[in-house]
Motif scaffolding. Structure first.
Motif, PDB file in Angstrom:
ATOM      1  N   HIS A 138      37.665  29.181  43.738  1.00 41.31           N
ATOM      2  CA  HIS A 138      37.311  28.499  42.508  1.00 41.31           C
ATOM      3  C   HIS A 138      37.142  29.415  41.290  1.00 41.31           C
ATOM      4  CE1 HIS A 138      34.309  25.474  40.507  1.00 41.31           C
ATOM      5  NE2 HIS A 138      35.166  25.954  39.653  1.00 41.31           N
ATOM      6  N   PRO A 139      36.159  30.284  41.267  1.00 41.86           N
ATOM      7  CA  PRO A 139      35.952  31.037  40.022  1.00 41.86           C
ATOM      8  C   PRO A 139      37.064  32.039  39.735  1.00 41.86           C
ATOM      9  CG  PRO A 139      34.441  31.816  41.707  1.00 41.86           C
ATOM     10  CD  PRO A 139      35.152  30.622  42.273  1.00 41.86           C
ATOM     11  N   TYR A 179      38.422  23.146  37.127  1.00 46.80           N
ATOM     12  CA  TYR A 179      39.066  23.531  38.391  1.00 46.80           C
ATOM     13  C   TYR A 179      39.500  22.311  39.195  1.00 46.80           C
ATOM     14  CZ  TYR A 179      39.663  25.787  42.946  1.00 46.80           C
ATOM     15  OH  TYR A 179      40.158  26.228  44.132  1.00 46.80           O
ATOM     16  N   LEU A 198      40.379  30.337  38.176  1.00 44.01           N
ATOM     17  CA  LEU A 198      40.204  29.975  36.763  1.00 44.01           C
ATOM     18  C   LEU A 198      40.111  31.214  35.879  1.00 44.01           C
ATOM     19  CD1 LEU A 198      37.786  26.913  36.485  1.00 44.01           C
ATOM     20  CD2 LEU A 198      40.196  27.040  35.908  1.00 44.01           C
ATOM     21  N   GLN A 199      39.400  32.233  36.340  1.00 45.16           N
ATOM     22  CA  GLN A 199      39.293  33.472  35.561  1.00 45.16           C
ATOM     23  C   GLN A 199      40.673  34.098  35.366  1.00 45.16           C
ATOM     24  OE1 GLN A 199      37.016  34.604  33.746  1.00 45.16           O
ATOM     25  NE2 GLN A 199      35.080  33.899  34.568  1.00 45.16           N
ATOM     26  N   TYR A 209      35.691  26.792  47.851  1.00 52.25           N
ATOM     27  CA  TYR A 209      34.606  27.410  47.095  1.00 52.25           C
ATOM     28  C   TYR A 209      34.939  28.861  46.718  1.00 52.25           C
ATOM     29  CZ  TYR A 209      29.948  29.053  45.908  1.00 52.25           C
ATOM     30  OH  TYR A 209      28.876  29.594  45.259  1.00 52.25           O
ATOM     31  N   THR A 245      32.032  29.553  32.120  1.00 52.70           N
ATOM     32  CA  THR A 245      32.062  31.017  32.118  1.00 52.70           C
ATOM     33  C   THR A 245      33.461  31.496  31.731  1.00 52.70           C
ATOM     34  OG1 THR A 245      30.383  31.090  33.839  1.00 52.70           O
ATOM     35  CG2 THR A 245      31.669  33.083  33.517  1.00 52.70           C
ATOM     36  N   VAL A 246      34.481  30.843  32.253  1.00 55.07           N
ATOM     37  CA  VAL A 246      35.863  31.174  31.884  1.00 55.07           C
ATOM     38  C   VAL A 246      36.059  30.922  30.390  1.00 55.07           C
ATOM     39  CG1 VAL A 246      38.297  30.648  32.278  1.00 55.07           C
ATOM     40  CG2 VAL A 246      36.699  30.639  34.199  1.00 55.07           C
ATOM     41  N   ASN A 303      34.486  33.719  28.465  1.00 47.95           N
ATOM     42  CA  ASN A 303      35.272  34.949  28.582  1.00 47.95           C
ATOM     43  C   ASN A 303      36.524  34.887  27.715  1.00 47.95           C
ATOM     44  OD1 ASN A 303      33.458  36.109  30.341  1.00 47.95           O
ATOM     45  ND2 ASN A 303      34.596  35.542  32.174  1.00 47.95           N
ATOM     46  N   LYS A 328      31.029  27.009  36.285  1.00 49.45           N
ATOM     47  CA  LYS A 328      31.866  28.208  36.367  1.00 49.45           C
ATOM     48  C   LYS A 328      33.025  28.156  35.378  1.00 49.45           C
ATOM     49  CE  LYS A 328      30.654  28.959  41.127  1.00 49.45           C
ATOM     50  NZ  LYS A 328      30.928  28.471  42.461  1.00 49.45           N
ATOM     51  N   ALA A 329      33.501  26.966  35.102  1.00 50.00           N
ATOM     52  CA  ALA A 329      34.583  26.820  34.121  1.00 50.00           C
ATOM     53  C   ALA A 329      34.104  27.190  32.722  1.00 50.00           C
ATOM     54  CB  ALA A 329      35.136  25.399  34.154  1.00 50.00           C
TER      55      ALA A 329
END
Length: 155
Positions: free
Chosen positions: A131-132, A79, A135-136, A128, A36-37, A40, A33-34
């Motif tokens: 988390h995303p 994260y 960071l986003q 959980y 993905t950040v 972006n 997921k990090a």
């Protein structure tokens, strides 16, 4: 989200924005997921005229880190702060000309890692669901602050 806004180190964020402006070689890295950040933020910076690269595969990220020099600015999103623990415990091999490294995390223990030039930390429940989104939010704050810096720089 409120925890991030209330706890993030805005001075460190300003330092990062100035370095993004100053450096020509920028890499933005993370796992899962990090990453993905990272992608972006890469896209946001490109829309603002700043080219950065990212590598999806962890092996490629480690290779990039190993070959980076003092000409490189590296932003790592993690994260939980365990980015380096997947291969080796919180370190990478010594380099002749070390890159400038920012580590973005909710793990306050990362602040003692000498490899990082600056740690941008924020409070988190470490769950959980958060988390995303947390960071986003930090990635977005970096891009927004960079856009603001550009407007101040050119006015």
């Amino acid at each position: 989200m409120n925890l991030v806004c209330e706890s993030i180190d805005y001075e460190a964020l300003k330092h990062l924005v100035k370095d993004i402006y100053r450096y020509e070689k920028i890499a933005i890295l993370g796992l899962l997921k990090a990453e993905t950040v990272a992608m972006n933020l890469q896209s946001d910076l490109l829309m603002l005229g700043k080219v950065a690269l990212t590598k999806v595969q962890f092996k490629q990220q480690l290779e990039y880190l190993k070959n980076a020099t003092d000409k490189d600015l590296i932003i790592i999103f993690s994260y939980t702060g365990i980015y380096f623990e997947h291969i080796f415990p919180r370190r990478i091999p010594k380099q002749q000309a070390k890159p400038k490294v920012y580590f973005v995390t909710s793990d306050y223990n990362s602040m003692s890692n000498k490899y990082f030039d600056e740690v941008i930390s924020f409070k988190s429940l470490q769950d959980y669901a958060s988390h995303p989104f947390q960071l986003q939010l930090v990635g977005s704050l970096i891009a927004q602050n960079y856009a603001y810096y550009l407007t101040k720089k050119h006015n």
